[in-house]
Design a protein around this motif. Structure first.
Motif, PDB file in Angstrom:
ATOM      1  N   ARG A 188       0.798  -1.223   0.000  1.00  0.00           N
ATOM      2  CA  ARG A 188       0.000   0.000   0.000  1.00  0.00           C
ATOM      3  C   ARG A 188       0.832   1.275   0.000  1.00  0.00           C
ATOM      4  N   PHE A 189       1.911   1.284   0.829  1.00  0.00           N
ATOM      5  CA  PHE A 189       2.679   2.516   1.006  1.00  0.00           C
ATOM      6  C   PHE A 189       4.094   2.457   0.436  1.00  0.00           C
ATOM      7  N   GLY A 190       4.535   1.272   0.005  1.00  0.00           N
ATOM      8  CA  GLY A 190       5.880   1.140  -0.541  1.00  0.00           C
ATOM      9  C   GLY A 190       6.820   0.406   0.407  1.00  0.00           C
ATOM     10  N   ARG A 191       7.943  -0.024  -0.138  1.00  0.00           N
ATOM     11  CA  ARG A 191       8.927  -0.777   0.655  1.00  0.00           C
ATOM     12  C   ARG A 191       9.454   0.056   1.818  1.00  0.00           C
ATOM     13  N   ARG A 192       9.688   1.335   1.586  1.00  0.00           N
ATOM     14  CA  ARG A 192      10.282   2.202   2.609  1.00  0.00           C
ATOM     15  C   ARG A 192       9.490   2.164   3.907  1.00  0.00           C
ATOM     16  N   GLY A 200      16.173   0.326  10.440  1.00  0.00           N
ATOM     17  CA  GLY A 200      14.921   1.007  10.130  1.00  0.00           C
ATOM     18  C   GLY A 200      15.137   2.453   9.738  1.00  0.00           C
ATOM     19  N   ILE A 201      16.041   3.132  10.441  1.00  0.00           N
ATOM     20  CA  ILE A 201      16.330   4.541  10.136  1.00  0.00           C
ATOM     21  C   ILE A 201      16.951   4.678   8.751  1.00  0.00           C
ATOM     22  N   VAL A 202      17.887   3.791   8.425  1.00  0.00           N
ATOM     23  CA  VAL A 202      18.540   3.836   7.105  1.00  0.00           C
ATOM     24  C   VAL A 202      17.512   3.736   5.985  1.00  0.00           C
ATOM     25  N   LEU A 203      16.596   2.782   6.101  1.00  0.00           N
ATOM     26  CA  LEU A 203      15.591   2.592   5.042  1.00  0.00           C
ATOM     27  C   LEU A 203      14.606   3.750   4.981  1.00  0.00           C
ATOM     28  N   PHE A 204      14.167   4.234   6.132  1.00  0.00           N
ATOM     29  CA  PHE A 204      13.176   5.304   6.146  1.00  0.00           C
ATOM     30  C   PHE A 204      13.740   6.602   5.567  1.00  0.00           C
ATOM     31  N   VAL A 205      15.003   6.862   5.836  1.00  0.00           N
ATOM     32  CA  VAL A 205      15.616   8.113   5.383  1.00  0.00           C
ATOM     33  C   VAL A 205      16.095   8.031   3.933  1.00  0.00           C
ATOM     34  N   LEU A 206      16.677   6.899   3.552  1.00  0.00           N
ATOM     35  CA  LEU A 206      17.383   6.830   2.265  1.00  0.00           C
ATOM     36  C   LEU A 206      16.623   6.167   1.125  1.00  0.00           C
ATOM     37  N   LEU A 207      15.650   5.314   1.415  1.00  0.00           N
ATOM     38  CA  LEU A 207      15.004   4.554   0.336  1.00  0.00           C
ATOM     39  C   LEU A 207      13.965   5.418  -0.387  1.00  0.00           C
ATOM     40  N   ARG A 208      14.453   6.433  -1.085  1.00  0.00           N
ATOM     41  CA  ARG A 208      13.638   7.352  -1.869  1.00  0.00           C
ATOM     42  C   ARG A 208      14.315   7.565  -3.209  1.00  0.00           C
TER      43      ARG A 208
END
Length: 432
Positions: free
Chosen positions: A90-94, A205-213
């Motif tokens: 629904r919202f994406g991998r990030r 979790g922080i790495v993915l939330f911040v960088l996976l864009r």
């Protein structure tokens, strides 16, 4: 629609259709981000499998339920796999992956407090939540495949897994260090690795939330939808197949379920078996560390083999390798560290073959609009299989022996052969 078309920094999803070079650059960038998160995630997952059974034994006062921690965190992993899969769809991998890793970090912290207070019920609850990190660590392997071509998928899966090696190998080998650190701050030694797990999962979790864009799944879904619209507009639209190829999904899921049961069952009771034969905590950590390294380090080679030799060939290799691991573990002298290392290394390698070939089959058999949801559902089954293997392993060993457990696991691996034969026959029937 605007939110789906526009990503961070004002980038538009259309720009990735217009520029194949830009899309390839995003694919490579995504792999690097996933690799970074997996280094942290690997350190987090290693805690539970290294000292979980030992911590439960000490807190419960019996070895009959030594497999309970693995059962609980793999049960939690099953629920988390479903939630992470649906959040990702629904919202994406990030969003999905970041939420899963942060939950795993919270569960790790809960285990530490349970050990300090001696609260068994808090331990059980925390282990279930800790399982979210395990589920997310596995689901992260899919993020690298979202933008991969059919010829790159096995390699993309393997890149994500090989990164896990660094953290997963370091984690068990830091058992002694983290145990000493824990005692220095008034925490039981066996809770030390969970301190490391909490920090590692939160960082992942922080790495993915911040960088996976921009989000790779959203980009992949947009490109697929745009291609269909273009074909319809030009009058060249072809009959589209189903969003999910059930036969391919069944094969991929079965491969991963069987390999998970066998691997988790034998791995869970190895530390207890070694403890019976006088091996030190550092020796146990080394054996599990090598086992985890064998689970992930061969991934780059395995991914290439899956892409070049074919998915089914590696499925057969998985069954034969797991059979060898079961036989070696069953007949290994309990005081022989070298033979136990060999058995656990083969166990990890067989799991690696099964996971990468099975994962690639799942990706091959799904389209972007249903991919994350299907992947999450399959990972639920994998986690439940692990819970079954972990939960039953302690009872089997208590009622019989570690050798019987290992031998049964090796024989179970042979089920992969008739599954592959079934797949080949049905594939030939569908072609003719």
């Amino acid at each position: 629609m605007a939110n789906e078309r526009t990503q961070a920094g004002g980038e538009t999803l259309e720009s990735y259709i217009e520029s194949p070079e830009k899309l390839q650059g995003l694919y490579k960038r995504t792999l690097w981000i996933v690799m970074l998160s997996q280094i942290f995630g690997g350190a987090g997952l290693a805690a539970g499998i290294t000292v979980g059974a030992l911590l439960a034994r000490d807190m419960l006062g019996t070895e009959s339920y030594a497999g309970l921690p693995v059962f609980l965190f793999t049960l939690g992993s099953a629920g988390a796999a479903l939630i992470v899969g649906r959040l990702s769809q629904r919202f994406g991998r990030r969003t999905g992956l970041a939420a899963g890793f942060l939950a795993g970090g919270a569960g790790s912290i809960g285990v530490v407090f349970a050990a300090i207070s001696g609260n068994v019920w808090l331990l059980f609850l925390s282990l279930v939540i800790y399982g979210a990190g395990t589920a997310t660590n596995l689901q992260a392997r899919y993020a690298g495949t979202d933008l991969a071509s059919a010829k790159q998928r096995g390699t993309a899966v393997s890149v994500a897994l090989v990164a896990t090696t660094f953290g997963a190998f370091a984690g068990p080998n830091l058992v002694g260090v983290m145990g000493s650190f824990a005692e220095s701050i008034g925490v039981p030694a066996l809770a030390g690795p969970f301190i490391l797990a909490g920090a590692a999962y939160i960082l992942a979790g922080i790495v993915l939330f911040v960088l996976l864009r921009p989000d790779p799944l959203m980009v992949s879904r947009f490109i697929s939808d745009q291609q269909k619209r273009d074909q319809a507009a030009s009058g060249e639209e072809r009959m589209a197949g189903p969003a999910v190829n059930s036969r391919g999904v069944f094969l991929g899921a079965t491969v991963m379920i069987i390999t998970q049961i066998v691997m988790v069952a034998i791995m869970t009771m190895t530390p207890v078996h070694m403890g019976h034969h006088g091996h030190s905590l550092n020796a146990i950590g080394m054996v599990i560390g090598i086992h985890v390294a064998a689970m992930y380090l061969p991934s780059l080679v395995t991914g290439v083999l899956v892409d070049k030799a074919g998915r089914v060939a590696i499925v057969v290799a998985a069954g034969l390798t797991l059979l060898s691991a079961g036989l070696v573990a069953a007949f290994a002298p309990g005081d022989s560290l070298f033979v136990l290392i060999l058995a656990l290394a083969l166990l990890g390698l067989g799991w690696n073959f099964g996971l990468i070939s099975g994962t690639t089959l799942i990706v091959d058999s799904t389209k972007p609009k249903a991919r994350a949801k299907t992947q999450g559902t399959v990972d639920v089954l994998i986690a439940l299989a692990g819970a079954t293997g972990g939960g039953m392993s302690g009872m089997v060993v208590a009622g019989t022996s570690f050798a019987v457990l290992s031998l049964a696991g090796g024989i179970l691996s042979l089920l992969l052969v008739p599954v592959v034969i079934w797949f080949w026959r049905n594939q030939e029937t569908s072609i003719s």
